[in-house]
Design a protein around this motif. Sequence first.
Motif: not given
Length: 224
Positions: A7-15, A197-217
């Motif tokens: 599983r690919t790990r994910v770092k969310i930066c600039g919080l 700039p400087g504020r995270k979008d919760p939906a985008a964060v969730e989608a990013f994590v889901e797609r990064a960690t599931g990229a093998e499928g």
Amino acid sequence: MNGEGTRTRVKICGLTHPEDVAGAVRAGADAVGVITEVPVDTPREVDPELAADLLADVPPFIAATLVTMTDDPEDAIDLVERIGPDAIQIHGRPDPAACEAIRAAGADLLLSVGTDHLEGIGRYEGRVDALIVDSTDEEGAGGTGETHDWERTRAATAGLEAPVVLAGGLTPHNVTDAVRTVEPFAVDVASGVESEPGRKDPAAVEAFVERATGAEGAPGEGQR
């Protein structure tokens, strides 16, 4: 590099806000990053006191990462001692001996290297805990929002034993293709999951994590 089926790990930066830290944790991030003491103008920088507060709220088993830019290992060591992160991320091409000194301060060391300086990064093997390959600007800073040549990055890092973290212009829309091309240990995102700039979008964060960690499928998911 990633092992097959890992599983690919994910770092969310600039919080910059507690709500964004909590959102990254809920989304399943493996690491969160807070930026402080950088010589460039960025909406993602916070002062060291707020950095300490934000990282103190990170639960166990998620890497609380302090991101900074300094040429002086003593400055990095001072920040580790004051803020107490699990890991510290620095940028540039420090002397390998300086890397060893920083690691001795008690935090894992992540070294961010620009794509124009991939030659010779093997000299950091055994001296850092991970290598982050990022798109950088003329000042050597990441967070450009620009991608780089993933095929070249894959070729340049293929023989490394140190975990490779892919950064630079990643978004929920391209992270699947990025992971499949480079096969990194982890991916790192900042501006690619922001509502402003400087504020995270919760939906985008969730989608990013889901797609990064599931990229093998799920072929093609990263293109949606």
